[in-house]
Design an enzyme around this catalytic site. Structure first.
Site, PDB file in Angstrom:
ATOM      1  N   GLU A 178      49.973  35.471  45.965  1.00  0.00           N
ATOM      2  CA  GLU A 178      48.689  34.928  46.373  1.00  0.00           C
ATOM      3  C   GLU A 178      48.872  33.442  46.707  1.00  0.00           C
ATOM      4  O   GLU A 178      49.557  32.744  45.961  1.00  0.00           O
ATOM      5  CB  GLU A 178      47.648  35.069  45.251  1.00  0.00           C
ATOM      6  CG  GLU A 178      46.258  34.710  45.752  1.00  0.00           C
ATOM      7  CD  GLU A 178      45.154  34.872  44.694  1.00  0.00           C
ATOM      8  OE1 GLU A 178      45.470  35.196  43.539  1.00  0.00           O
ATOM      9  OE2 GLU A 178      44.004  34.664  45.055  1.00  0.00           O
TER      10      GLU A 178
ATOM     11  N   GLY B   9      47.860  29.006  36.500  1.00  0.00           N
ATOM     12  CA  GLY B   9      47.821  29.532  35.141  1.00  0.00           C
ATOM     13  C   GLY B   9      48.453  30.909  35.027  1.00  0.00           C
ATOM     14  O   GLY B   9      49.296  31.159  34.172  1.00  0.00           O
ATOM     15  N   ALA B  10      48.028  31.821  35.898  1.00  0.00           N
ATOM     16  CA  ALA B  10      48.536  33.185  35.841  1.00  0.00           C
ATOM     17  C   ALA B  10      48.095  33.927  37.093  1.00  0.00           C
ATOM     18  O   ALA B  10      47.289  33.408  37.869  1.00  0.00           O
ATOM     19  CB  ALA B  10      48.013  33.904  34.605  1.00  0.00           C
ATOM     20  N   MET B  11      48.625  35.145  37.261  1.00  0.00           N
ATOM     21  CA  MET B  11      48.335  35.891  38.482  1.00  0.00           C
ATOM     22  C   MET B  11      48.133  37.371  38.160  1.00  0.00           C
ATOM     23  O   MET B  11      48.917  37.979  37.433  1.00  0.00           O
ATOM     24  CB  MET B  11      49.499  35.697  39.463  1.00  0.00           C
ATOM     25  CG  MET B  11      49.337  36.451  40.764  1.00  0.00           C
ATOM     26  SD  MET B  11      47.858  35.896  41.656  1.00  0.00           S
ATOM     27  CE  MET B  11      47.423  37.415  42.498  1.00  0.00           C
ATOM     28  N   GLU B  12      47.083  37.938  38.760  1.00  0.00           N
ATOM     29  CA  GLU B  12      46.604  39.270  38.397  1.00  0.00           C
ATOM     30  C   GLU B  12      47.270  40.419  39.142  1.00  0.00           C
ATOM     31  O   GLU B  12      46.662  41.489  39.290  1.00  0.00           O
ATOM     32  CB  GLU B  12      45.085  39.321  38.650  1.00  0.00           C
ATOM     33  CG  GLU B  12      44.664  39.326  40.149  1.00  0.00           C
ATOM     34  CD  GLU B  12      44.338  37.953  40.723  1.00  0.00           C
ATOM     35  OE1 GLU B  12      44.807  36.943  40.165  1.00  0.00           O
ATOM     36  OE2 GLU B  12      43.614  37.901  41.732  1.00  0.00           O
ATOM     37  N   ASN B  13      48.527  40.289  39.598  1.00  0.00           N
ATOM     38  CA  ASN B  13      49.212  41.385  40.297  1.00  0.00           C
ATOM     39  C   ASN B  13      48.935  42.729  39.621  1.00  0.00           C
ATOM     40  O   ASN B  13      48.977  42.818  38.402  1.00  0.00           O
ATOM     41  CB  ASN B  13      50.718  41.147  40.276  1.00  0.00           C
ATOM     42  CG  ASN B  13      51.067  39.722  40.555  1.00  0.00           C
ATOM     43  OD1 ASN B  13      50.717  39.190  41.594  1.00  0.00           O
ATOM     44  ND2 ASN B  13      51.724  39.070  39.603  1.00  0.00           N
TER      45      ASN B  13
ATOM     46  N   HIS C 208      40.876  36.742  31.798  1.00  0.00           N
ATOM     47  CA  HIS C 208      40.594  36.513  33.216  1.00  0.00           C
ATOM     48  C   HIS C 208      41.455  37.429  34.099  1.00  0.00           C
ATOM     49  O   HIS C 208      40.933  38.137  34.965  1.00  0.00           O
ATOM     50  CB  HIS C 208      40.857  35.042  33.554  1.00  0.00           C
ATOM     51  CG  HIS C 208      40.648  34.672  34.984  1.00  0.00           C
ATOM     52  ND1 HIS C 208      39.489  34.091  35.449  1.00  0.00           N
ATOM     53  CD2 HIS C 208      41.448  34.815  36.071  1.00  0.00           C
ATOM     54  CE1 HIS C 208      39.595  33.888  36.751  1.00  0.00           C
ATOM     55  NE2 HIS C 208      40.775  34.315  37.155  1.00  0.00           N
ATOM     56  N   GLU C 209      42.761  37.413  33.847  1.00  0.00           N
ATOM     57  CA  GLU C 209      43.647  38.226  34.687  1.00  0.00           C
ATOM     58  C   GLU C 209      43.371  39.712  34.483  1.00  0.00           C
ATOM     59  O   GLU C 209      43.387  40.492  35.432  1.00  0.00           O
ATOM     60  CB  GLU C 209      45.120  37.910  34.405  1.00  0.00           C
ATOM     61  CG  GLU C 209      45.502  36.432  34.525  1.00  0.00           C
ATOM     62  CD  GLU C 209      45.040  35.752  35.800  1.00  0.00           C
ATOM     63  OE1 GLU C 209      44.922  36.419  36.834  1.00  0.00           O
ATOM     64  OE2 GLU C 209      44.778  34.518  35.740  1.00  0.00           O
TER      65      GLU C 209
END
Ligand code: TRP
Ligand code: ZN
Length: 889
Positions: A127, A267-271, A303-304
């Site tokens: 992303e 912070g992080a990624m929702e793959n 969140h993710e």
């Protein structure tokens, strides 16, 4: 100077893709020298596209093309062209298989987008537009495809090979390599693709969903971090349960993976089913992590996870719709965190972020609506506006509909659009269709930038027993938007009488909703000027306004000190109680500014000191609330109130006032400190967090007295605390003092924690945020420290980011050295990591707020950056928009 200016992309020019990719099969051969990526794409013409015979234009950057074939026939070099970021094949059949081989060098990829290496492992960040750095593709979110991924790598170096979905095959190869194959049954856009290869420990648990599906939960980390995963795991299970209970949303695969990496831009990624996290947002244990760190892990894990529905199952049509998934998901994680801890504290923290960072963005050169209508570089639009203001907009819909109708709306949204790539309009329409509530005017929140101002005045008519609120709304001009139409603002109010909240009856109630107990009302403010008349009001009340911060606006009401004291001590709304304390603090700071200018002593109102004393001594109050109310408005908030911003003057006024408060309340502060000391085993629960935050607030005041008592307390706390919250608070107190022990404390801290990168980041940050003179030189010195690494975004944020963004008095040094320092770093980072460079530079873009001398120095640095050759589109967009003139009316 750059020769070609990057181009602007407009929402109004959106077109459906000319081609679709039904299936995507990828083979990765990961190597130390290079990595080979082979793809087989099932492509067909999009029946919804009106452009017949469109060429196939694939995205791709920094790729070495090895071969290209259509239906097995290798294409001749004359059959395709390359221009900019695109590979164009002029003529293709209506349906075909495209085979493509490319070579990339992940080990040299410092931008941390696409496929790259972090601490020896391969990982991805796609992303928003990183997939095009992996292979040629239709890299846009409205092209959704079913992915199969084969990963081949050395078995010793990379024993763990992961991608999205389910593991369908694993095989040991003869040459020392091994291979896994992953299949993701859910069609997804390329930005949700992920791949991980490395030597990783795995912490495992299980979750049984509401329909009985047994899900394997796995957190992959470096061996040394396996003891720091429990909190993330508990948070994940809590989030999964919460989404079932509150939204009726269940997880949809048999496996859910989280991988922690050290080098990560965000912070992080929702793959899909393979979330990738910055280590700072997943690892936690009491000895190394502060209370804030624990809460961040809980919030980001949730969140993710929540993105699986709000983002993955229903995704964005294009990147202008980013707030569709981010605003909604931030709202969801905020409600979750509120339910897990203290709702009022969470609300105050979020409002604080909004009023400082987001209001500043709205007032600056990069101001944009939560749904922007143009951008140069989408990475620049992962902003507090899109995220936090976006969440406020969803919260307002929740307020206008009420919880039941909001749930009906979200059910309809998920059911109607499951598997689709949609727009903010689709979200609002589902909310309207399910509830029958007209959100026509409300849509202005999606299209208009800027922070609306609500100017409110009140009038009591004792004879008629009416109380009238006159409300005026306005919104300042922002770049490209000089005139604004009125917003639909949900304005929550109550009226405080002698014996409590008064029953509310509006003279014309048709348009307005009421809560069950009838003493709080959400007024629908829709016009530029409007009056609300309450009837049957038998005494002159104190109005409690914008309860719960019901809308992201600036409220102006001319309260008397007595009224504020009343709200602060007895309003039933926690946000309003806290806000009253901040307005009183603001009045004291204004007074201190005037006193210092006139060379008078700073003497706070005795009523203010009495109120603080009462807070400190009342053991029945929530400690976290007391701590927040005792803290004066931050310098960041003051910079939103005073214009122009005299950084040094405000800093002096605030610090002097803090010292005077500490002197006046010394006894109470000491008593409070002792009362809050505790031997309990550490837990990151609301009760303990409240206690620690109050204790450490008291400590920071006591430390200002610059005497042995404060120093001894800080030293003892530093040496004996077993959790990082208390130890770091003590270190922070020492660093900001002239205590002789401070150098030793810093050294001991480093010695003890040098093998924990996340702790060393805190060590950098404490020093970068020191208010005392000479901090810039300290920061420059620390950049040469062996533990510093400019390639690691967490380190850059801890040292450079904290100094420039959270240490105004030192960043705004009068000689401009702070500005020069930042520009130098931006110029370096522009080459290695453009996303981090452009984020870092934000403090310079706010130059218009400051005194003329500062403005000039800041502008000169922006011009120096702009004159650099090879500016990334990221940095170019932010700098060029910052120096551009724009009309203000
Ligand atoms: N979608 C991510 C989130 O909010 C954001 C994100 C992670 C991101 N990494 C990124 C955005 C890199 C841009 C670039 O959860
Ligand atoms: Zn997100």
């Amino acid at each position: 100077m750059r020769d070609a200016q990057p181009s602007t992309i407009y929402l109004s020019e959106y077109q459906v893709p000319a081609y679709l990719i039904d299936t995507t099969a990828l083979v990765f051969e990961l190597g130390e020298e290079s990595t080979k990526v082979s793809s087989q794409l099932h492509i067909r013409r999009n029946p919804a596209s009106t452009i017949s015979n469109a060429p196939l234009a694939l995205h791709g950057t920094e790729l070495e093309l090895i071969s290209l074939a259509i239906d097995g026939r290798t294409l001749d070099a004359s059959e395709w062209t390359q221009s900019g970021e695109q590979l164009i094949i002029a003529s293709v059949p209506a349906e075909f298989v495209l085979s493509c081989e490319t070579r990339i060098r992940p080990q040299d990829n410092t931008s941390l987008e696409g496929l790259y290496k972090s601490s020896g492992m391969f990982c991805t960040q796609c992303e928003a537009e990183g997939f095009r750095k992996i292979t040629y593709y239709l890299d846009r979110p409205d092209v959704m495809s079913v992915f199969t991924v084969e990963i081949i790598a050395d078995a010793q170096r990379y024993p763990v090979l992961l991608s999205n979905g389910n593991l369908s095959a694993a095989e040991v190869l003869a040459d020392g390599r091994h291979k896994t194959v992953w299949q993701d049954p859910f069609p997804k856009p390329a930005y949700l693709f992920a791949l991980v290869a490395g030597k990783l420990a795995c912490v495992e648990d299980r979750f049984k969903t509401m329909s009985g599906r047994d899900v394997a939960l796995k957190i992959y980390v470096e061996d040394k971090d396996a003891d720091k995963c429990e909190h993330a795991m508990v948070s994940l299970k809590n989030a999964m349960r919460w989404d079932e209970e509150v939204y009726g949303r269940e997880y949809d695969l048999d496996i859910f993976n989280i991988v922690a990496v050290d080098d990560f831009n965000m912070g992080a990624m929702e793959n899909k089913s393979l979330n990738i996290f910055n280590t700072s947002c997943v690892l936690a244990k009491p000895e190394t992590t502060t209370d804030a760190g624990f809460q961040r892990v809980e919030g980001v894990v949730a969140h993710e996870y929540f993105h699986n529905w709000s983002g993955n199952r229903v995704t964005c049509r294009d990147w202008f719709q980013l707030s569709l998934k981010e605003g909604f998901t931030v709202f969801r994680d905020a409600e979750f965190s509120a339910d897990m801890g203290s709702p009022t504290v969470k609300r105050v923290e979020d409002v604080t972020l909004l009023r400082t960072a987001q209001f500043a963005e709205d007032a600056g050169p990069m101001a944009h609506p939560i749904r922007p209508d143009s951008f140069i570089e989408i990475s620049n639009f992962y902003t507090v506006t899109v995220y936090e203001k976006g969440a406020e907009v969803v919260r307002m819909i929740h307020t206008l509909l009420g919880p039941e109708l909001f749930r009906k709306g979200s059910d309809l949204y998920f059911d109607r659009h499951d598997g689709q790539a949609v727009t903010c309009e689709d979200f609002v329409l589902a909310m309207e269709d399910a509830s029958g509530v007209d959100l026509g005017q409300f849509r202005n929140w999606y299209s208009q930038a800027g922070t609306p101002k609500l100017k409110v005045s009140a009038e009591y008519d004792a004879a008629a027993q009416t109380y009238t609120l006159h409300v005026q709304q306005s919104c300042p001009a922002t770049p490209g938007q000089s005139k604004k139409a009125p917003f639909h603002i949900p304005f929550a109010v109550a009226l405080l009488g002698e014996a409590g909240q008064l029953a509310l009856q509006l003279q014309n109630a048709a348009l307005n909703t009421e809560t069950a107990d009838n003493t709080e009302m959400v007024l629908n403010v829709t016009k530029a000027e409007q009056s609300f008349i309450f009837t049957g009001i038998k005494e002159e009340p104190v109005p409690s306004l914008l309860r719960g911060f019901s809308a992201p606006v600036k409220l102006e009401f001319d309260y008397s000190r007595e009224q504020l004291l009343r709200l602060m001590s007895s309003d039933s709304d926690g946000f309003c109680r806290w806000d009253a304390s901040q307005q009183l603090g603001l009045a004291e700071i204004s007074q201190a500014l005037a006193d210092i200018a006139a060379e008078h002593d700073v003497v706070p109102e005795s009523a203010y000191l009495d109120a603080c004393r009462a807070l400190l001594s009342d053991e029945s109050l929530d400690g976290a609330m007391v701590a927040m109310m005792l803290q004066l408005p931050s310098e960041a908030y003051l910079a939103e109130i005073f214009h122009p911003v005299d950084v040094l003057g405000l800093h002096r006024a605030r610090e002097t006032l803090r010292l005077v408060i500490a002197q006046a309340l010394r006894g109470e502060l000491l008593a409070c400190y002792s009362r809050c000391a505790s031997n309990a085993v550490y837990a990151a629960d609301a009760g303990q967090i409240a206690q620690r935050s109050l204790k450490n607030t008291a400590l920071s005041y006591l430390m200002l007295l610059n005497d042995d008592t404060g120093r001894e307390l800080a030293t003892r706390q530093f040496e004996h605390s077993e959790n990082m919250t208390d130890r770091l608070a003590a270190l922070n107190a020492l660093v900001n003092s002239t205590a002789p022990y401070k150098a030793e404390a810093l050294q001991r801290f480093y010695q003890n924690w040098q093998h924990e990168p996340l702790v060393i980041n805190q060590w950098f940050q404490v020093q970068a945020m020191c208010r005392l003179p000479g901090t810039l030189e300290t920061v420059q010195g620390l950049m040469a420290h062996p533990a510093f690494d400019i390639r690691n975004p967490n380190k850059v944020r801890a040292l450079i980011g904290a100094f420039c963004g959270q240490n105004s008095v030192n960043f705004h040094r009068e000689d401009g050295a702070g500005y020069r320092f930042l520009a130098d770093q931006v110029i370096v980072l522009n080459r290695s990591n453009p996303q981090i460079a452009s984020r870092l530079l934000v403090p310079l873009t706010k130059w218009r707020k400051y005194l003329p001398a500062a403005q000039q120095l800041m502008c000169a640095e922006l011009q120096r950056i702009l004159a650099q050759p090879d500016l990334s589109s990221d940095v170019y967009e932010v700098v060029s928009k910052s120096v551009q003139e724009y009309s203000e009316e």
